[in-house]
Design a protein around this motif. Structure first.
Motif, PDB file in Angstrom:
ATOM      1  N   SER A  25       0.823  -1.208   0.000  1.00 45.60           N
ATOM      2  CA  SER A  25       0.000   0.000   0.000  1.00 45.60           C
ATOM      3  C   SER A  25       0.855   1.256   0.000  1.00 45.60           C
ATOM      4  N   LYS A  71       1.064   4.026  -2.952  1.00 48.00           N
ATOM      5  CA  LYS A  71       0.826   5.443  -2.707  1.00 48.00           C
ATOM      6  C   LYS A  71       2.010   6.281  -3.186  1.00 48.00           C
ATOM      7  N   THR A 118       1.402   6.743  -6.706  1.00 39.80           N
ATOM      8  CA  THR A 118       0.372   7.764  -6.887  1.00 39.80           C
ATOM      9  C   THR A 118       0.969   9.160  -6.758  1.00 39.80           C
ATOM     10  N   GLN A 144      -6.255  12.351  -6.157  1.00 39.88           N
ATOM     11  CA  GLN A 144      -5.221  11.648  -5.392  1.00 39.88           C
ATOM     12  C   GLN A 144      -5.840  10.835  -4.268  1.00 39.88           C
ATOM     13  N   GLN A 145      -6.834  11.378  -3.589  1.00 37.45           N
ATOM     14  CA  GLN A 145      -7.474  10.669  -2.485  1.00 37.45           C
ATOM     15  C   GLN A 145      -8.215   9.422  -2.955  1.00 37.45           C
ATOM     16  N   ASP A 202      -5.668   6.721  -3.488  1.00 36.36           N
ATOM     17  CA  ASP A 202      -5.207   6.153  -2.216  1.00 36.36           C
ATOM     18  C   ASP A 202      -6.281   5.249  -1.598  1.00 36.36           C
ATOM     19  N   THR A 232      -6.167   1.938  -3.264  1.00 36.46           N
ATOM     20  CA  THR A 232      -5.020   1.153  -2.801  1.00 36.46           C
ATOM     21  C   THR A 232      -5.298   0.538  -1.428  1.00 36.46           C
ATOM     22  N   ASP A 233      -5.827   1.345  -0.503  1.00 37.48           N
ATOM     23  CA  ASP A 233      -6.131   0.828   0.839  1.00 37.48           C
ATOM     24  C   ASP A 233      -7.196  -0.261   0.776  1.00 37.48           C
TER      25      ASP A 233
END
Length: 483
Positions: free
Chosen positions: A189, A193, A196, A457-458, A461, A464-465
């Motif tokens: 993760s 990020k 990213t 971007q959020q 993320d 990914t999480d």
């Protein structure tokens, strides 16, 4: 229908673990000079080197020795005894008066046969002593015939203890596997990020160039350029935090898995540490075509009728506790029963100033009469402990079944989160494109553009999480269902 749709939209999730585990060879990155490890290799290293697993293996070895010790109780108990003594005075001493045994007729006959000196000696008492010193030795063998079932049940209890040790090892291995995967997916993760951030930094770099051109052309304010630069500075700050996080997680993995490469003291500088020369093989977060594992069927949930409960080490360990409690109850009863044994021995002594040897056989019967009072309470206590173990088995069986269903629900929920994140990324990308075009057309502010970039971007993320969380939920499901 909702669950069925959830299963059908697992488009952005993949069990990349399978492809990562397929490669079990260490691959050397010659450019960076580091060994790249797959998830399977990390698990294997942790199972071989983790201290909790090693201690569980030692417990199994100790239980095996205890079982072999209990088996020796079936055979005769052989013992040898030897003693030597030398007393300051004889232990046996007696005086004999010949006059007590000589009748008048015998005295007349002896007077004609013996000289006068001998007849005078018969007139005074004679002293005798024995056992002032001596040697005693014996060799005996006692074979138990009946011991109230204590030997048989003791051996069964030792076997149960050994089997319980193996189940404890499986639980420790499950814990180690779970923790290793958590570290692995945490590292994945963080690295995703970092990717990213690289993509966002590249995007901001393009925006900076566009704004710089607009400022030079006089169609944009210099303040817009400063806002973009501030956002790029924030990206660099996030990059530093991610680098530190990656370093810490690698340190934890190295310590937990007992890797030979990792953080070691740097001899060139006191107090410094140098990074371990290993990295992980990254799975493809965007891999498609993920399917839920069996026995998670269509519509979600655990399919009824599957004998998965009895395959769980937690459930089997509870069964062993019930079995051990039953055997302990039988042993408490056996302590109140008579015990019978037969034996044979060979003995030697020279207590009477000459060597003497003899053999013998014997049988013993022991009845613990005075123990019946306290022993009856011990039996009742063992019965209560057995009932507690049975109740605990029934209660935990229900909890284990609930855990199975919860694990299945968690997998579906994690899958849904990934699908939501995928759609959010598509929407954020389109929103960013529209706002960027609007900014170029002069109908949108720089703050709106940077807000759209941050939202994009959020969403990356969150995807990914969610993807890493699904991998952990899949492992929890496999362990909860005994796969």
């Amino acid at each position: 229908m909702v669950r069925r749709s959830i299963l059908s939209v697992l488009l952005t999730v993949a069990v990349a673990t399978a492809s990562a585990q397929a490669d079990s060879r260490l691959r050397l990155d010659e450019e960076q000079g580091m060994v790249r490890l797959t998830l399977a290799q990390l698990k294997d290293s942790a199972l071989r080197n983790n201290i909790a697993v090693r201690q569980a293996q030692l417990d199994i070895a100790a239980a095996g020795e205890q079982r072999r010790e209990a088996f020796t109780k079936y055979f005769p108990q052989v013992s040898a005894t030897g003693a030597w003594f030398n007393a300051n005075r004889p232990m046996a001493k007696m005086s004999v008066d010949p006059q007590d045994f000589v009748t008048p007729g015998l005295g007349a006959a002896l007077a004609q046969m013996l000289p006068a000196e001998a007849l005078a000696a018969l007139g005074s008492p004679l002293g005798m002593s024995m056992m002032k010193d001596g040697t005693i030795a014996s060799l005996t063998a006692v074979q138990p015939v009946f011991a109230g079932g204590q030997i048989v049940n003791g051996n069964r209890l030792a076997r149960v203890g050994q089997e319980a040790g193996r189940l404890q090892l499986r639980l420790k291995e499950n814990d180690v596997e779970r923790q290793t995967e958590q570290y692995y997916w945490q590292l994945v993760s963080l690295k995703e990020k970092m990717k990213t951030l690289d993509a966002v930094d590249s995007l901001l770099s393009d925006i900076y160039k566009d704004v710089d051109v607009a400022v030079r052309a006089g169609v944009a304010m210099r303040n817009d350029l400063l806002q973009v630069q501030l956002r790029r500075n924030d990206i660099e700050s996030q990059r530093l935090k991610l680098r530190n996080g990656i370093s810490i997680v690698k340190m934890l993995i190295g310590q937990y898995a007992g890797l030979s490469s990792g953080y070691t003291p740097n001899p060139s500088s006191e107090g410094e540490v140098s990074i371990y020369s290993f990295d992980i093989v990254m799975p493809d977060v965007n891999q498609q075509n993920c399917t839920l594992p069996s026995p998670l069927g269509e519509g979600g949930g655990v399919r009824p009728g599957l004998p998965v409960l009895s395959s769980l080490p937690e459930y089997q360990l509870l069964e062993k506790q019930v079995e051990a409690a039953a055997l302990q109850k039988k042993m408490a009863v056996g302590q109140l029963l008579p015990s019978v044994a037969v034996g044979a021995g060979y003995n030697y002594h020279n207590l009477l100033d000459n060597d003497r040897t003899f053999a013998m056989v014997f049988a013993t019967v022991s009845l613990p009469i005075s123990d019946w009072w306290g022993g009856s309470h011990a039996v009742k206590r063992k019965k209560l402990e057995h009932q507690k173990a049975v109740d605990q088995l029934n209660d935990h069986a229900q909890l284990l079944a609930i855990r199975m269903q919860k694990a299945a629900n968690d997998v579906e929920e994690a899958a849904m989160q990934i699908d939501i994140a995928r759609r959010a990324i598509e929407q954020a990308e389109e929103n960013l494109r529209i706002v960027r075009n609007q900014y170029k057309a002069g109908v949108s502010k720089m703050g709106d553009l940077l807000e759209a970039q941050l939202l994009y971007q959020q969403t990356l993320d969150r995807r990914t999480d969610a993807w890493a969380d699904l991998q952990n939920r899949l492992l929890d499901y496999r362990q909860a269902t005994g796969q």
